[in-house]
Design a protein around this motif. Structure first.
Motif, short mmCIF file in Angstrom:
data_model
loop_
_atom_site.label_atom_id
_atom_site.label_comp_id
_atom_site.label_asym_id
_atom_site.label_seq_id
_atom_site.Cartn_x
_atom_site.Cartn_y
_atom_site.Cartn_z
N LEU A 100 9.83 -2.40 10.51
CA LEU A 100 9.27 -3.69 10.11
C LEU A 100 10.03 -4.33 8.95
O LEU A 100 9.69 -5.42 8.50
CB LEU A 100 7.80 -3.54 9.73
N ASN A 101 11.06 -3.67 8.46
CA ASN A 101 11.90 -4.18 7.38
C ASN A 101 13.15 -4.81 7.99
O ASN A 101 13.86 -4.14 8.73
CB ASN A 101 12.30 -3.02 6.45
N PRO A 102 13.40 -6.13 7.83
CA PRO A 102 12.95 -6.96 6.71
C PRO A 102 11.74 -7.86 7.00
O PRO A 102 11.29 -8.54 6.08
CB PRO A 102 14.18 -7.85 6.47
N TRP A 103 11.24 -7.92 8.24
CA TRP A 103 10.07 -8.76 8.52
C TRP A 103 9.30 -8.17 9.67
O TRP A 103 9.90 -7.68 10.62
CB TRP A 103 10.50 -10.20 8.88
N PRO A 104 7.97 -8.16 9.57
CA PRO A 104 7.11 -8.73 8.53
C PRO A 104 6.86 -7.81 7.34
O PRO A 104 6.18 -8.18 6.41
CB PRO A 104 5.82 -8.98 9.29
N CYS A 105 7.42 -6.60 7.37
CA CYS A 105 7.29 -5.57 6.34
C CYS A 105 5.91 -4.90 6.40
O CYS A 105 4.88 -5.57 6.46
CB CYS A 105 7.52 -6.10 4.93
N ALA A 106 5.92 -3.58 6.38
CA ALA A 106 4.68 -2.83 6.27
C ALA A 106 4.05 -3.15 4.91
O ALA A 106 4.76 -3.36 3.93
CB ALA A 106 4.96 -1.34 6.40
N ALA A 107 2.72 -3.17 4.87
CA ALA A 107 2.04 -3.53 3.62
C ALA A 107 0.73 -2.77 3.50
O ALA A 107 0.15 -2.32 4.49
CB ALA A 107 1.79 -5.03 3.56
N ALA A 108 0.28 -2.60 2.26
CA ALA A 108 -0.99 -1.93 2.00
C ALA A 108 -1.49 -2.35 0.62
O ALA A 108 -0.75 -2.88 -0.20
CB ALA A 108 -0.80 -0.41 2.05
N ASP A 109 -2.78 -2.12 0.39
CA ASP A 109 -3.36 -2.33 -0.93
C ASP A 109 -3.37 -0.99 -1.66
O ASP A 109 -3.86 0.02 -1.14
CB ASP A 109 -4.79 -2.86 -0.82
N LEU A 110 -2.81 -0.96 -2.86
CA LEU A 110 -2.79 0.24 -3.69
C LEU A 110 -3.44 -0.10 -5.02
O LEU A 110 -2.94 -0.94 -5.76
CB LEU A 110 -1.35 0.71 -3.90
N ASP A 111 -4.57 0.54 -5.28
CA ASP A 111 -5.33 0.23 -6.50
C ASP A 111 -5.63 -1.27 -6.61
O ASP A 111 -5.54 -1.87 -7.68
CB ASP A 111 -4.56 0.70 -7.75
N GLY A 112 -5.95 -1.88 -5.48
CA GLY A 112 -6.30 -3.29 -5.48
C GLY A 112 -5.13 -4.25 -5.52
O GLY A 112 -5.33 -5.46 -5.57
#
Length: 306
Positions: free
Chosen positions: A227-239
């Motif tokens: 998924l790099n460079p788009w849309p890129c993996a993502a997550a919430d870490l400590d908000g």
């Protein structure tokens, strides 16, 4: 050889340059219309158009090739061949029938695997050990035409789709040159695709950024780099929302999604094994190593990637 070139993104630029280097008579370059980009929404020309204009090549940017006037203008150019590299539009039958030597496509996969718009990304997401490019005569279906030549390369264990993209675009240009040389010499042999072995590679979507931490570390790692460079993996870490750009599979275990500081390195537990997060980017920040991220964002007790 008198040719029409059809292509749009950066992937197609080396192939157009290969035609220029060969000395072909490029009678027209077809590319997608300019699109607004950036905060000011200023119209940005496609990379293929920029190269074409630098060499004073005629550029056409029709919204569709199904317009009869557009089809007539293509026929009037009387090309020996039409070369298509990541153009982004299907060629209708009337266009396919124009050139006497056929329409030749450079596709970023080892066909019949990964037919579609995102073959390189899906090869990485699926953990393929090899990838490559294929040249083929175009047919009415999506990447279904008879194959001409192939070029294969190993995929690095931590190589991103962007990095593989940069290698395959050069490999594709080289293969196109070889294909046209053999075509002129009458040495090409077209090989029909085995449709039973075909797989699809549809466009990526933003929703694909979310990760399932219950999956094995290797599978999550492949998804991050695919998924790099788009849309890129993502997550919430400590908000805090972070993009996960690069990782390494390491030994270890824990509750899936749990974040750890392992000797100064940011790590995450997966369904099987763990990942070291080697590069990430906060929504409002710059790209940085996992180690540097921890220096400014110490993990709270029980921190998780959500």
């Amino acid at each position: 050889m008198r040719v029409i070139f059809m292509g749009t993104p950066d992937f197609a630029v080396p192939s157009l340059q290969a035609l220029l280097d060969r000395g072909d008579d490029i009678c027209a370059v077809f590319t997608q219309p300019d699109k607004p980009k950036g905060r000011g929404h200023k119209l940005q020309p496609p990379p293929v158009k920029e190269l074409a204009l630098r060499h004073s090549l005629p550029v056409l940017q029709p919204d569709t090739l199904r317009d009869e006037a557009v089809q007539e203008s293509i026929a009037e150019l009387e090309p020996d061949a039409i070369i298509v590299v990541a153009y982004g539009k299907l060629l209708p039958p009337k266009v396919l029938s124009v050139p006497r030597l056929g329409c030749i496509n450079v596709h970023g996969s080892l066909l019949p695997k990964y037919r579609g718009a995102a073959p390189i990304q899906w090869a990485v997401i699926n953990g393929e050990k090899t990838a490559g490019v294929t040249t083929m005569f175009m047919a009415e279906g999506m990447d279904t035409g008879d194959m001409l030549l192939k070029s294969e390369t190993e995929v690095g264990p931590e190589e991103t789709s962007g990095e593989l993209f940069d290698r395959l675009k050069l490999l594709g240009a080289k293969l196109l040159t070889e294909t046209l040389d053999k075509l002129e010499q009458g040495e090409l042999k077209a090989i029909p695709q085995d449709g039973t072995q075909a797989t699809l590679a549809p466009l990526l979507k933003k929703e694909m950024s979310a990760l399932d931490w219950s999956e094995p570390a290797q599978r999550i790692h492949d998804r991050i780099r695919g998924l790099n460079p788009w849309p890129c993996a993502a997550a919430d870490l400590d908000g805090k929302r972070v993009k996960l750009l690069a990782s390494q599979v390491i030994e270890g275990e824990g509750v899936p999604g749990t974040a750890y500081n392992l000797d100064g390195e940011l790590a995450a537990a997966c369904g099987r094994g763990m990942l070291r997060i080697t590069e990430l980017q906060a929504d409002t920040g710059k790209r940085m190593s996992g180690k540097d991220y921890l220096l400014g964002h110490p993990l709270k007790e029980g921190a998780r990637f959500e």
